[in-house]
Design an enzyme around this catalytic site. Structure first.
Site, mmCIF file in Angstrom:
data_model
loop_
_atom_site.group_PDB
_atom_site.id
_atom_site.type_symbol
_atom_site.label_atom_id
_atom_site.label_comp_id
_atom_site.label_asym_id
_atom_site.label_seq_id
_atom_site.Cartn_x
_atom_site.Cartn_y
_atom_site.Cartn_z
ATOM 1 N N ASP A 409 0.821 -1.205 0.000
ATOM 2 C CA ASP A 409 0.000 0.000 0.000
ATOM 3 C C ASP A 409 0.860 1.262 0.000
ATOM 4 O O ASP A 409 1.924 1.311 0.616
ATOM 5 C CB ASP A 409 -0.895 -0.017 1.253
ATOM 6 C CG ASP A 409 -1.817 1.173 1.333
ATOM 7 O OD1 ASP A 409 -2.676 1.313 0.454
ATOM 8 O OD2 ASP A 409 -1.678 1.975 2.284
ATOM 9 N N GLU A 462 1.084 -0.427 -5.111
ATOM 10 C CA GLU A 462 0.113 0.637 -5.357
ATOM 11 C C GLU A 462 0.930 1.926 -5.447
ATOM 12 O O GLU A 462 1.289 2.511 -4.434
ATOM 13 C CB GLU A 462 -0.916 0.738 -4.239
ATOM 14 C CG GLU A 462 -2.006 1.742 -4.557
ATOM 15 C CD GLU A 462 -2.510 2.532 -3.367
ATOM 16 O OE1 GLU A 462 -3.520 3.228 -3.506
ATOM 17 O OE2 GLU A 462 -1.870 2.481 -2.299
#
Length: 731
Positions: A409, A462
């Site tokens: 993330d 990401e």
């Protein structure tokens, strides 16, 4: 020696002792001719010393201090022995225990003190202290890294959360250790830490705990219940394939809101197995991606503010229960990806923030260590123990839980020192730039460790910027990720789809631009949870027009996504056009499957997944050899046409997507080869609640040049729809 021992005993009495083994337990007696015993038990009225194997009384102890220090001696005994103590408390209760301070040599030795195995040598670990060939004392060895602490104690249900009872010992390496007998699976505990200046800090959860309770206790729990017997050998030992040339269709799921019970209670890991596994199989997804299941205190963070990277969230069950869920998915030939958050952590008092009274885990300067967008702390990637903590955690999930992929993330926030900061709010690197060199080094080490030790596993970044080489190998100066989310494709294509069809002809480049960089990275095309929250509306709400046009637009976009190069990711609910914006507090609206439009979108999603897996041309994603533009500039009609090609084969398909409600009765398209083409997907088909405009399913090429090709076909183009034609060979 007496002066040192007296000083240590004074530290014990004042609960800031750093060397309890120097004064507690068996010691050389003051006369240096025998042994003596010091026991520290606040609230005790009397203590008897018993033989460890026969419970024979060896001595009655004398209380030497009103705070709870007891003493006895054996002037002529020179051979050390093991013992129990029987304690009578002020409330007249009696408790027998094994004194932990007789086992100084059974505290930790770390033979595998390196990043891939560090998680095995810290945290609460079940281990026995061997007394002799016949007797082993069961218990738990605790360890915690707190180099700036003045003292550390283990507190828990077993000592009434009294920090005076179990002070830990440090040998100067920053790790505090203590073996406590008779503590086994399921014990609740935390660490009580005094900072260097003597301040007592809030009780800390164990950074390496494998289970942490929810509010209000946030207690760590010893977790040694390793009953699960893995049955996924076929999956784990499968042939190591080239993932870039295999289909990957990912179903992103938030476990707490995928489905709920009638009373809105969440399903457990075990309760959800049958429903989830059968559904994912039916729908044709190759992988499930779980939003973070590492422990987190605040439901509304969805797991992206974790406190307990080694703990499976206890909201849905135990670590063993989660293993059972992963195992069931693997047995069904479904891979498991988990969202992993090494970019930041919250400042909750039981977590890592200011852990031992100093900034052990976060950057000290808030211009580098505080994340203004998420109000959270940033790991200090310049510290070796932080790198070890994070990388060993990644390995932990792959080893212990058989996780197949880590979606990392917020990578962009790690790469850039000025991420979400204004001028003057960040600290440049040594070269005056905005790249965080320490985070870049960490990410490279992370990916090298994963791919070296787990060649069947992969990582996904990401990452929302144009940082070069995110999914390139480190030997090519890349970051080493296996894949990268294509955020540019997502933003551009959604911006386009939100426009009324009459305006789309002015924005054709928003769709075609993605192919300029489509092969610069190994991309995943994400329609994730981030696109259906915070007022963005659901996918169907983004689509313009009346109800029919909204669903037709969504069908056309779905085809565009599956025909476009790149692996696929869809958040739960997208597959049946969830009507409301997603909320973590309720189930998806599964009742919508009773409505024709939603049921049809559900069927289309399933058919696209199975088509994607079966057509080799559609999953040859990461090479320019797998894609060929036919027409990207028909902006007047808002039509795209391109070919997808299989690797090392003449097999190919031709995709045509019409982004307006206008039909075309005789639309000519140039094609790569002469021969016979068959329609294998039409999102305007009546079974998908389309208009059923185009009826032909077989086409033969004509010797008519079109789109710079000698051969072409003429076909009917349905409104707001995507069609796919498969080349079946020459006449």
């Amino acid at each position: 020696m007496d002066l040192i021992k007296n000083a240590l005993l004074n530290d014990v009495l004042n609960t800031h002792c750093s060397d309890p083994f120097g004064c507690l337990g068996l010691q050389t007696s003051p006369s240096n001719k025998g042994l003596c015993l010091y026991i520290w038990q606040p609230e005790a009225l009397s203590i008897r010393v018993l033989a460890i194997d026969t419970d024979k009384e060896l001595a009655k102890m004398t209380q030497t201090d009103s705070k709870g220090l007891f003493y006895t001696e054996w002037p002529k005994e020179r051979t050390r022995f093991h013992y129990r103590i029987e304690i009578t408390y002020l409330d007249s209760s009696v408790y027998t225990m094994v004194d932990p301070y007789q086992f100084p040599n059974t505290t930790f030795v770390d033979p595998e003190h390196h990043q891939a195995n560090l998680y095995k040598s810290q945290g609460a670990i079940q281990a026995g202290a061997k007394v002799n060939e016949k007797i082993t004392i069961q218990g738990t060895r605790f360890a915690v890294y707190a180099p700036a602490a003045r003292s550390v104690s283990v507190v828990g249900d077993f000592n009434s959360w009294d920090g005076r009872t179990h002070p830990m010992s440090s040998n100067g390496d920053g790790v505090w250790r203590l073996f406590i007998p008779d503590i086994n699976h399921g014990a609740r505990y935390k660490f009580e830490i005094r900072s260097k200046n003597g301040d007592l800090l809030p009780h800390r959860s164990d950074p390496y705990a494998q289970r942490i309770e929810q509010y209000p206790s946030f207690a760590s729990v010893t977790c040694f219940d390793n009953k699960h017997q893995w049955q996924d050998d076929t999956w784990i030992k499968r042939h190591i394939d080239d993932l870039y040339e295999k289909p990957m269709s990912i179903y992103e799921i938030h476990l707490g809101s995928w489905r709920r019970k009638a009373d809105n209670q969440t399903f457990t890991y075990l309760e959800i197995i049958d429903q989830l596994v059968s559904y994912v199989q039916e729908m044709g997804y190759t992988h499930v991606e779980f939003l973070p299941i590492t422990e987190y205190p605040f439901d509304g963070s969805w797991g992206y503010q974790p406190v307990g990277l080694y703990a499976v969230t206890s909201r849905f069950g135990t670590p063993e229960d989660f293993k059972t869920l992963v195992d069931a998915l693997h047995q069904a030939n479904i891979g498991v990806i988990m969202d992993w958050v090494p970019a930041h952590f919250p400042a909750d008092s039981h977590g890592l923030a200011n852990f031992d009274g100093s900034k052990q885990y976060e950057y000290a300067d808030p211009k580098k260590g505080w994340h203004p967008e998420w109000n959270s702390l940033i790991y200090d990637y310049g510290k070796e123990h932080v790198i070890n903590y994070l990388i060993s955690n990644a390995v932990y999930w792959l080893n212990e839980f058989h996780i197949d992929g880590l979606r990392v993330d917020a990578v962009a926030s790690m790469l850039y020192l000025d991420y979400a900061r204004e001028d003057g709010e960040w600290i440049p690197n040594k070269d005056g730039g905005n790249h965080n060199y320490e985070a870049i080094d960490f990410l490279r080490r992370l990916n090298e460790t994963v791919y070296l030790n787990h060649p069947r596993c992969f990582t996904i970044a990401e990452e929302s910027t144009a940082f070069p080489g995110v999914s390139k190998p480190t030997y090519m100066n890349g970051l080493g990720f296996g894949f990268k989310w294509n955020m540019g494709w997502m933003n551009d294509s959604l911006d386009y789809m939100k426009r009324d069809s009459i305006h789309r002809k002015h924005h054709q480049g928003e769709l075609s631009f993605s192919m300029v960089y489509a092969f610069d990275e190994q991309f995943v095309l994400p329609m994730s949870h981030d696109e259906v929250v915070h007022g963005k509306g659901s996918m169907i709400e983004k689509m313009p027009g009346d109800s029919w046009q909204q669903f037709a637009n969504l069908r056309a976009f779905s085809a565009y996504m599956y025909f476009h190069p790149g692996k696929k990711l869809n958040f739960m609910g997208n597959e049946f056009a969830q009507g409301r914006e997603w909320s973590h507090e309720r189930s998806l609206d599964w009742n919508l499957l009773e409505v024709d439009y939603h049921k049809a979108q559900h069927t289309l999603s399933k058919d696209l997944n199975h088509l994607y897996k079966s057509e080799a041309s559609l999953h040859f994603d990461h090479s320019r050899k797998g894609f060929e533009w036919i027409s990207y500039d028909d902006s007047t009609n808002s039509i795209l046409a391109f070919a997808r090609k299989a690797k090392d084969s003449e097999e190919h398909t031709v995709a045509i997507i019409n982004f307006t409600p206008m039909t075309h009765s005789n639309y000519r398209v140039g094609v790569p080869r002469s021969g016979h083409y068959q329609l294998i997907m039409n999102t305007d088909d009546e079974q998908y609640t389309g208009s059923g405009y185009a009826k032909n399913v077989e086409y033969r090429t004509q010797n008519i040049a079109s789109h710079s090709r000698d051969q072409s076909i003429e076909l009917q183009i349905p409104p707001l729809a995507g069609v796919l034609l498969k080349w079946l060979g020459e006449y």
